[in-house]
Design an enzyme around this catalytic site. Structure first.
Site, PDB file in Angstrom:
ATOM      1  N   TYR A  40       5.474  -2.549 -13.121  1.00  0.00           N
ATOM      2  CA  TYR A  40       4.169  -2.330 -12.330  1.00  0.00           C
ATOM      3  C   TYR A  40       3.512  -3.618 -12.439  1.00  0.00           C
ATOM      4  CZ  TYR A  40      -0.742  -1.653 -11.395  1.00  0.00           C
ATOM      5  OH  TYR A  40      -1.922  -1.515 -10.675  1.00  0.00           O
ATOM      6  N   GLU A  55      -1.013  -4.764  -5.147  1.00  0.00           N
ATOM      7  CA  GLU A  55      -0.342  -4.014  -6.387  1.00  0.00           C
ATOM      8  C   GLU A  55       1.229  -3.948  -5.728  1.00  0.00           C
ATOM      9  OE1 GLU A  55      -2.241  -0.277  -8.326  1.00  0.00           O
ATOM     10  OE2 GLU A  55      -0.808   0.355  -6.986  1.00  0.00           O
TER      11      GLU A  55
END
Ligand code: GDP
Ligand code: MN
Length: 381
Positions: free
Chosen positions: A101, A189
């Protein structure tokens, strides 16, 4: 403002961040022809302005044409968190071992952009954040220095030990920061970021949100806006000089001034009611504005009573009262209205209103309590 995954990936591509080969499709037939050109396997992904699509069943891997057809039929038209899926992304399926992530957002405490990175990416990232926050590394970025290669390397070493991956990550992190700054983003993101069989980093998903107040200088981004029905109303209200935000309550509020509008909602809440909206009609007594404001309130089926709260400063209450009368004469309002006028020429204003047999009150507390009472009465009928 939010954009779709495929739009975020288009921006990523422009900065040469590696993404999967893919195609946006609106029908099952389009999906099937996309599958022909991309080859098997593919991943079919709902394009909606909501996260957690994977968990909601909006992301499906298809190994055969038949599976692709089935997945497309299932996902197109599906509801994900109140959004109906109208388009899907067909992406080349990728094999990977681990999901990482990475994300950038603004941290208001440190007043900087922060970079977040974790080797525990994937659909459970929210749980990781809750249960094992130490697994998410956070780095403040000095606004004068930006994402230096030193910082990017420091972050990269938290995720990777292989030098080739670290090198790719440094380049990717610096590009992500550049995108964040260039587009006035509030969130960028990648979840998951994966390593392909060839040892290359690849953004399998992409998410971007933007600062609405910066859209005046981001026309290319603003064009991607797909407002919801509520947001459409807010935008058209803005065009007629009104600031409107819809809420879930039953008392429609019309107020002159943003601070007073906030106070009005607070007082309604204080006495146990619930405001249906925030609505600031600004300082004018223009009947046209009142009509537009009234139409906004009446279009909301949750609104059971209208509470008008005007404080006359430079705007005189008698002018506002006349404007209100003109507006009310022009339209059919079949729900109760409570009007509170206070300030310059309030007495004259109240007299004008009272002549029309409309209920008037002197204080904000009285107005809120009367509105709540009338609202209870109308819901009983
Ligand atoms: P989200 O749930 O809205 O974040 O949607 P994602 O695009 O992140 O997809 C959810 C999950 O599906 C990912 O975390 C992956 O585990 C999986 N996934 C997505 N694309 C692929 C792919 O190309 N191959 C494989 N094997 N899994 C994928
Ligand atoms: Mn994701």
């Amino acid at each position: 403002m939010k954009i779709h995954e495929f739009q975020s990936k288009e921006i990523f591509s422009r900065y040469s961040i590696p993404v999967t080969a893919e195609k946006v499709c609106y029908t099952t037939d389009e999906v099937l022809s996309a599958v022909q050109s991309l080859g098997m396997p593919v991943v079919i992904k709902a394009q909606v302005h909501a996260g957690g699509r994977g968990k909601a069943g909006g992301v499906k891997l298809a190994k055969t044409i038949e599976e692709a057809r089935e997945a497309a039929n299932k996902i197109l038209g599906m509801d994900i968190k109140g959004y109906t899926v109208k388009k899907v992304l067909v992406a080349q399926g990728v094999k990977f071992n681990a999901e990482f992530y990475v994300g950038l957002t603004i941290d208001r405490n440190s007043k900087t952009v922060v970079f977040m990175a974790s080797s525990e990416g994937g659909v459970e990232i929210e749980e990781v954040a809750k249960e094992n926050p130490a697994a998410i590394h956070k780095f403040s970025i000095d606004p004068d220095l930006g994402m230096t290669s030193f910082l990017a390397r420091k972050i990269a070493f938290k995720l990777f030990s292989d030098f080739s991956l670290v090198k790719q990550a440094v380049d990717l992190f610096q590009k992500l920061y550049q995108i964040f700054m260039d587009t006035d983003a509030s969130l960028v993101e990648i979840n998951p970021l994966v390593i392909t069989d060839e040892g290359k980093l690849l953004a399998l998903d992409a998410k971007m949100n933007f600062d609405d107040n910066a859209m005046y200088r981001q026309s290319a981004i603003e064009k991607l806006n797909e407002p919801t029905e509520d947001e459409k109303k807010e935008i058209s209200a803005k065009e007629s000089g009104l600031t409107y935000i819809r809420l879930d309550g039953s008392i429609g509020c019309m107020v002159n001034g943003a601070g007073l509008a906030m106070a009005t909602m607070d007082v309604i809440k204080h006495f146990g009611g619930s405001p249906a909206n925030f609505l600031d009609i600004g300082g004018s007594s223009n009947p046209q504005k009142v009509i537009e404001a009234m139409n906004l309130l009446l279009a909301d089926k949750n609104v059971k009573v209208i509470m008008i709260n005007i404080f006359g400063g430079i705007t005189r209450c008698d002018d506002v009262a006349r404007g209100l009368i003109v507006a009310l004469d022009e339209m059919k309002v079949d729900i109760p209205i409570v009007i509170r006028l206070s300030g310059t020429n309030a007495e004259e204003g109240l007299r004008i209103i009272a002549e029309r047999n409309l209920p008037t009150v002197n204080s904000l507390s009285d107005a809120a309590q009367l509105a709540i009472k009338l609202c209870e009465n109308c819901s009983e009928n």
